[in-house]
Design an enzyme around this catalytic site. Structure first.
Site, mmCIF file in Angstrom:
data_model
loop_
_atom_site.group_PDB
_atom_site.id
_atom_site.type_symbol
_atom_site.label_atom_id
_atom_site.label_comp_id
_atom_site.label_asym_id
_atom_site.label_seq_id
_atom_site.Cartn_x
_atom_site.Cartn_y
_atom_site.Cartn_z
ATOM 1 N N LYS A 22 60.473 22.141 26.641
ATOM 2 C CA LYS A 22 59.129 21.977 26.073
ATOM 3 C C LYS A 22 59.049 20.654 25.327
ATOM 4 O O LYS A 22 58.064 19.938 25.427
ATOM 5 C CB LYS A 22 58.834 23.136 25.120
ATOM 6 C CG LYS A 22 58.592 24.447 25.839
ATOM 7 C CD LYS A 22 57.447 25.222 25.200
ATOM 8 C CE LYS A 22 57.073 26.451 26.013
ATOM 9 N NZ LYS A 22 58.128 27.506 25.985
ATOM 10 N N ASP A 80 66.570 43.779 30.921
ATOM 11 C CA ASP A 80 67.534 43.719 29.839
ATOM 12 C C ASP A 80 66.722 43.733 28.544
ATOM 13 O O ASP A 80 65.886 42.852 28.346
ATOM 14 C CB ASP A 80 68.327 42.417 29.969
ATOM 15 C CG ASP A 80 69.628 42.467 29.219
ATOM 16 O OD1 ASP A 80 70.030 43.562 28.787
ATOM 17 O OD2 ASP A 80 70.252 41.399 29.073
ATOM 18 N N TRP A 84 76.870 37.520 32.906
ATOM 19 C CA TRP A 84 76.771 38.759 33.663
ATOM 20 C C TRP A 84 77.857 38.892 34.720
ATOM 21 O O TRP A 84 78.388 39.967 34.942
ATOM 22 C CB TRP A 84 75.386 38.843 34.307
ATOM 23 C CG TRP A 84 75.048 40.182 34.838
ATOM 24 C CD1 TRP A 84 75.050 41.364 34.156
ATOM 25 C CD2 TRP A 84 74.657 40.487 36.181
ATOM 26 N NE1 TRP A 84 74.669 42.389 34.988
ATOM 27 C CE2 TRP A 84 74.418 41.876 36.231
ATOM 28 C CE3 TRP A 84 74.470 39.722 37.331
ATOM 29 C CZ2 TRP A 84 74.008 42.518 37.392
ATOM 30 C CZ3 TRP A 84 74.053 40.356 38.486
ATOM 31 C CH2 TRP A 84 73.829 41.744 38.513
ATOM 32 N N TRP A 91 75.755 42.093 26.590
ATOM 33 C CA TRP A 91 76.362 41.843 27.898
ATOM 34 C C TRP A 91 77.072 43.094 28.418
ATOM 35 O O TRP A 91 77.241 43.269 29.608
ATOM 36 C CB TRP A 91 77.347 40.674 27.830
ATOM 37 C CG TRP A 91 76.679 39.380 27.497
ATOM 38 C CD1 TRP A 91 76.681 38.739 26.303
ATOM 39 C CD2 TRP A 91 75.889 38.567 28.376
ATOM 40 N NE1 TRP A 91 75.949 37.591 26.381
ATOM 41 C CE2 TRP A 91 75.464 37.452 27.633
ATOM 42 C CE3 TRP A 91 75.512 38.680 29.724
ATOM 43 C CZ2 TRP A 91 74.667 36.440 28.187
ATOM 44 C CZ3 TRP A 91 74.727 37.678 30.263
ATOM 45 C CH2 TRP A 91 74.306 36.580 29.511
ATOM 46 N N LYS A 144 67.303 18.024 31.739
ATOM 47 C CA LYS A 144 66.951 19.443 31.641
ATOM 48 C C LYS A 144 65.472 19.555 31.295
ATOM 49 O O LYS A 144 64.935 18.737 30.576
ATOM 50 C CB LYS A 144 67.770 20.105 30.527
ATOM 51 C CG LYS A 144 69.077 20.662 31.026
ATOM 52 C CD LYS A 144 69.779 21.436 29.928
ATOM 53 C CE LYS A 144 69.487 22.905 30.026
ATOM 54 N NZ LYS A 144 70.413 23.731 29.237
ATOM 55 N N GLN A 177 76.180 32.226 34.517
ATOM 56 C CA GLN A 177 76.514 33.638 34.326
ATOM 57 C C GLN A 177 77.994 33.920 34.596
ATOM 58 O O GLN A 177 78.421 35.065 34.492
ATOM 59 C CB GLN A 177 75.648 34.522 35.210
ATOM 60 C CG GLN A 177 74.176 34.495 34.847
ATOM 61 C CD GLN A 177 73.898 35.065 33.472
ATOM 62 O OE1 GLN A 177 74.611 35.912 32.981
ATOM 63 N NE2 GLN A 177 72.860 34.563 32.818
ATOM 64 N N PRO A 231 69.516 42.030 35.270
ATOM 65 C CA PRO A 231 68.236 42.218 34.583
ATOM 66 C C PRO A 231 67.838 41.017 33.732
ATOM 67 O O PRO A 231 68.615 40.568 32.893
ATOM 68 C CB PRO A 231 68.517 43.438 33.694
ATOM 69 C CG PRO A 231 69.990 43.371 33.427
ATOM 70 C CD PRO A 231 70.607 42.810 34.667
#
Ligand SMILES: [Zn+2]
Ligand SMILES: [Zn+2]
Length: 1018
Positions: free
Chosen positions: A585, A69, A549, A509, A582, A545, A30
């Protein structure tokens, strides 16, 4: 297209049609919808889409339930920022109920953005019935899990030193410490401090000083003891005019410089029980207990840095805490949960500890307790959400004893197939090897409340369902969140005193790790439904993850069911900008998903993500790179499809059956090539390799466009049914193959060419038919001969329209048979009158051998002329053959043998006079370059055809229009036209050719001669 899918309910129908078929399970990891989705979310979502689509077409029942989530610190932080809060006190004053209401609104604030993007990129997932981790049903399932874990004796509370964010007021788990950007390079003080000995013992004498090093001066306030290694050698060392200092022998020179005088040496064990005066007097020795402010023996001390005497502050280090337990020292923690000193620390009370460092150092200096203060750059952990430096801090927390299950976790990992495979025993396996207990509790507000109640006597009760809580307390919960759950009490079964819920909520988590059962409200309901879908066949998320997750999903399933909850996992890499930075903004290099979709469409975005590289590698992403993907594949496919439609309409081809008998070897080849592609695509997709599968489709489309159509053009002009049937069959099959990749374009093509189903997505995935391997091989050989021949033309700068007498091809045995079988094709492509064969390259050209100065120059330097001479003396044909076979060539220079490889030698072909040769490995093709009058005139005829085609296009004629053609100009050209009139008329659809004066229009130039062309519709 989205409209049509909605209208025809294609997604629902695709699932419905498979009901009763074997299930293939997918779990949605999620996302949180408290911000708009970015390009990296598109990456995850298209990979979560492609394999379920593929498996559905292959006949499986693939349910795709969406999920969100909802809990956790990120949401709380966003709300705090909106409300201008800086601490937990602000939240409590505002009211937990109100605060959580704001969190609830915030967390789903961008769901619409997500839904819109999800639909637009063609990610088929059931969003209407998406699970949400904030729903009471979901929470109740999580409670069941926690109670089950508690009943197994694996949920416990313990005082431990944990990484702690004083801003957020909560501890972080070790997997949160594994998030990217947690470790940042910072400058910290590095101070050497004198601890005067007050109680000499063993090797220490009155007046000596213990020398201690630290990078966290604020913890010196809480110094409880000094640790030494019993076996390490220590010394008393003296600088001119100073008292003797005690430190590890190995560090004397580094700390005190070369001038220090060593008074004596002894093992660390002889320092035990030495008493000293602590650096600050705020906390008395008695508060720590009997061994406070003395030297202790420890096993974690080294002489790699510092002084070999380790400052021990029990509340602020894991080793320190363990040592304190071992020696029975009391934990004294003068730092408040918000990271400031409490009132015990006098003038420093209320100050953020790290800000107090400079003043504390000055204080030490003023009292003569500082040997030296420097700064040190090192990586220090920060809160991954709010970027506050973390403190290592002793506090009671709730843990799950995952480390007791380490072997089971490792065994469960063995059942998982990882893509890429290296993660299994690398990043993930290593992470499991180092497993520590799961720090579960968070002292926060917006989360699943820890369902643990406690009475004043310390009896504990874990609650596994709302019904159970109702039964005990008489109160029915409507919202299980804080603060409503906090006020529920019930009598303790052991002592009758009221039990209250502990205040903590749990790590988010754990919420998402519980989704396999909690999404269905199992085991309270839908048990069978859950069991049929457990474990999942496929999950897919970003590589980071592994500590998020992927871990929590595995850990929860192992704790509850002793097995993994997923069988296959695809890990996705980062999306970087073109320079490999990376996206952020602040750098202004973000590429927003809508920007890509509006400019190139969703299929192009998807295609780029699937095929530009393996998804676990990093993407160097920009609008231009996606444009490239469009140009190389989607346009080519679209043009191939467009070609079919154009000529099918022109020839009024309406037959939609695709099984006309193959009329030519080329038709048979195209179908065989198609079947080969189906085989490969299926094989790769079954291995979760969308990249190779997609590239195989791309190669097929290229072959159809640049070989099948190119070689069959005439048949399409002539309305050859077999050619249309073959191409239509190939295009429909490509659309089906492509459906999981580019669902929009695939459906468009399918719907127009076939349309027997309401959508391509309701078709079965293509199944490979019979292949003609010999024909495929033959065609490969023939195409290679063509490629070499065309390269030779390019080298000789003879345009393809100019016919040549002959091509001479090096080929023997089956290769020669192959080319002979396809000789017409090769001849036409190379535009030569005849093919001849020889068996060895040296019949075509003289082989020349030259030294490669780039590799040999640096190796032999001034001996290079000798090397060149030695190479010149070699037998070139012999060496060329040897190199092709991968053998090594030996030469002798000044009495020494040296070995040369293929890299050291340049093998050139010096063509026989009148020939141009091109060579690749053992294959070579030579063209006879002499152009006699006959060939020249033929070349002109072709140039005339081209000029007429241009005139047709210029006049805007339809591809099927028949014309009346008039030619005028240089008499030699007109003679050539007459000589080849039938050919020219056939190529240009001219019913009649006349040779009269043509007025107006730009003349064209053929081989330096003027030509005027007029075309009129017949
Ligand atoms: Zn924080
Ligand atoms: Zn009790």
């Amino acid at each position: 297209m989205i409209e049509r899918w909605r209208e025809r309910e294609v997604f629902a129908e695709s699932v419905r049609r498979r009901s009763g078929a074997p299930a293939w399970g997918f779990y949605e990891g999620p996302p949180t919808a408290n911000g708009p989705p970015g390009s990296h979310h598109v990456l995850a979502r298209v990979f979560k889409d492609i394999f379920p689509r593929y498996k559905t077409m292959c006949g499986f029942y693939v349910e795709r339930k969406g999920g969100w989530d909802c809990h956790g610190l990120p949401v709380e932080l966003a709300v705090e920022a909106e409300l201008g809060f800086t601490s937990k006190d602000d939240i409590e004053r505002y009211g937990i109920a109100e605060f959580n209401d704001r969190c609830r609104e915030k967390v789903l604030s961008h769901v619409e953005d997500w839904n819109r993007l999800t639909e637009r990129i063609g990610f088929w997932i059931d969003l209407k019935n998406a699970y949400r981790t904030l729903d009471p049903d979901y929470i109740e399932s999580v409670w069941w899990a926690l109670k089950t874990i508690h009943d197994k004796g694996l949920l416990y509370e313990k005082l431990k030193v944990v990484p702690y964010c004083p801003r957020c007021g909560t501890a972080l788990s070790s997997h949160e410490l594994g998030q990217p950007d947690v470790y940042r390079d910072v400058l910290d003080p590095s101070v050497y401090v004198r601890f005067p000995v007050t109680e000499p013992h063993g090797a220490a004498e009155p007046g000596d000083q213990l020398l201690v090093w630290t990078t966290t001066p604020w913890t010196l306030v809480s110094n409880a003891a000094v640790a030494v290694d019993p076996e390490l050698t220590y010394v008393r060392a003296q600088l001119e005019g100073e008292p003797p200092m005690i430190l590890a022998q190995g560090l004397v020179e580094r700390v005190l410089g070369p001038g220090a005088k060593i008074l004596n040496r002894f093992p660390g064990a002889q320092l035990e029980r030495v008493g000293y005066e602590p650096p600050f007097g705020f906390i008395a020795k008695s508060e720590y207990g009997e061994r406070g402010h003395t030297v202790l023996l420890a096993d974690f001390v080294s002489d790699e840095d510092g002084t070999g005497l380790v400052h021990t502050a029990i509340a602020f280090g894991e080793d320190d805490f363990r040592l304190g337990e071992q020696y029975g020292l009391n934990v004294v923690n003068p730092v408040k949960p918000d990271g400031t000193f409490d009132e015990r620390i006098g003038a420093y009370a209320g100050r953020w500890v790290k800000d107090a460092d400079p003043d504390l150092i000055e204080d030490l200096r003023a009292r003569g307790r500082l040997l030296r203060a420097e700064t040190l750059e090192h990586a220090y952990p920060h809160c991954w959400r709010c970027v506050t430096p973390l403190l290592y801090y002793a506090k009671p927390s709730w843990y799950i004893g995952t480390s007791q299950l380490k072997d089971r976790l490792l065994a469960a990992n063995e059942t998982i197939t990882w893509h890429p495979e290296r993660v299994k025993h690398g990043r993930f396996g290593k992470w499991l090897e180092g497993n520590v207990d799961w720090a579960l509790s968070r002292e926060r507000y917006w989360g699943t409340p820890l369902p643990v109640w406690r009475c004043p006597a310390g009896h504990i009760r874990a609650i596994g369902s709302f019904a159970e809580l109702h039964e005990r307390s008489g109160i029915a919960l409507t919202d299980p969140h804080r603060p409503f759950v906090d006020v529920i009490t019930f009598p303790c079964a052991d002592c009758g005193e009221p039990m209250r819920r502990v205040e903590e909520v749990i790590d988010v988590w754990f919420d998402s790790g519980s989704m396999p059962f909690a999404q269905f409200h199992a085991p309270h309901r839908n048990v069978e439904h859950f069991e049929q879908r457990f474990p999942a066949d496929f999950i897919c998320e970003a590589l980071d993850q592994t500590r998020g997750w992927f871990y929590s999903l595995l850990a929860v399933a192992t704790l509850l069911f002793d097995r993994s909850s997923y069988r296959n996992v695809v890990c996705l890499g980062l999306i970087l900008d073109e320079q490999g930075r990376k996206m952020s903004k602040s750098l202004g290099n973000m590429v927003e998903p809508w920007e890509v979709i509006d400019r190139f469409g969703a299929d192009a975005f998807r295609w780029y993500l699937f095929t530009s590289k393996y998804p676990w590698d990093e993407y160097r992403f920009s609008l231009e790179t996606i444009g490239e993907a469009v140009r190389l594949f989607l346009l080519q496919l679209w043009n191939t499809y467009g070609f079919y439609v154009l000529y099918a309409n022109a020839n009024e081809i309406t037959d939609r059956s695709a099984d006309a008998a193959d009329a030519t070897e080329l038709d048979a080849w195209a179908r065989s090539r198609l079947n080969a592609t189906i085989e490969l695509v299926r094989e790769r997709m079954d291995e979760f390799d969308a990249t190779a599968a997609g590239r195989a489709i791309q190669a097929l489309v290229d072959d159809l466009s640049n070989w099948y159509i190119r070689r069959s053009r005439r048949r399409f002009w002539d309305g050859d049914e077999a050619a249309f049937a073959t191409l239509r069959h190939c295009l429909i099959t490509v659309a089906q193959l492509l459906a999981p990749f580019c669902p929009f374009l695939a459906d468009e093509i399918y719907d127009n060419l076939d349309g027997s189903e309401p959508s391509v997505h309701l078709c079965a995935y293509p199944i490979p038919g019979q292949r003609d391997l010999e024909l495929e091989r033959n065609m490969d050989v023939a195409r290679q001969a063509v490629r070499l021949g065309l390269a030779a033309r390019g080298q000789a700068k003879v345009k393809v329209r100019q016919p040549l007498r002959a091509a001479v091809i090096v080929a023997t045995g089956p290769e020669r048979v192959a080319i002979e079988r396809l000789a017409d094709i090769v001849r036409e492509e190379l535009n030569v009158h005849e093919l001849r064969f020889v068996s060895q390259a040296d019949e075509l050209a003289e082989i020349e051998l030259k030294p490669n100065y780039d590799t040999l120059g640096p190796r032999f330097r001034q001996q290079m002329p000798l090397v060149a001479a030695a190479i010149a003396a070699l037998e070139p044909a012999h060496v060329a053959t040897a190199l092709l076979e991968g053998r090594i060539i030996a030469i002798a220079i000044a009495g020494h043998d040296h070995e040369l490889t293929a890299d050291d030698l340049v093998v050139a072909m010096k063509p026989l006079p009148g020939f141009q040769v091109e060579r690749e490995g053992s294959h070579a093709v030579a063209l006879e370059l002499e152009i006699d009058d006959e060939l020249r005139i033929e070349g002109w005829a072709r140039d005339i055809v081209r000029a007429v085609q241009n005139a047709r296009a210029g006049a805007g004629l339809d591809v099927s229009d028949r014309i009346l053609l008039t030619l005028d100009g240089d008499p030699a050209l007109l003679d050539a036209a007459r000589a080849h009139e039938r050919y020219i008329a056939g190529e240009t659809l001219a019913l009649q050719v006349s040779y009269e004066s043509v007025d107006g229009g730009e003349p064209t130039c053929v081989d330096g001669r003027e030509l005027r062309v007029a075309v009129a519709v017949a």
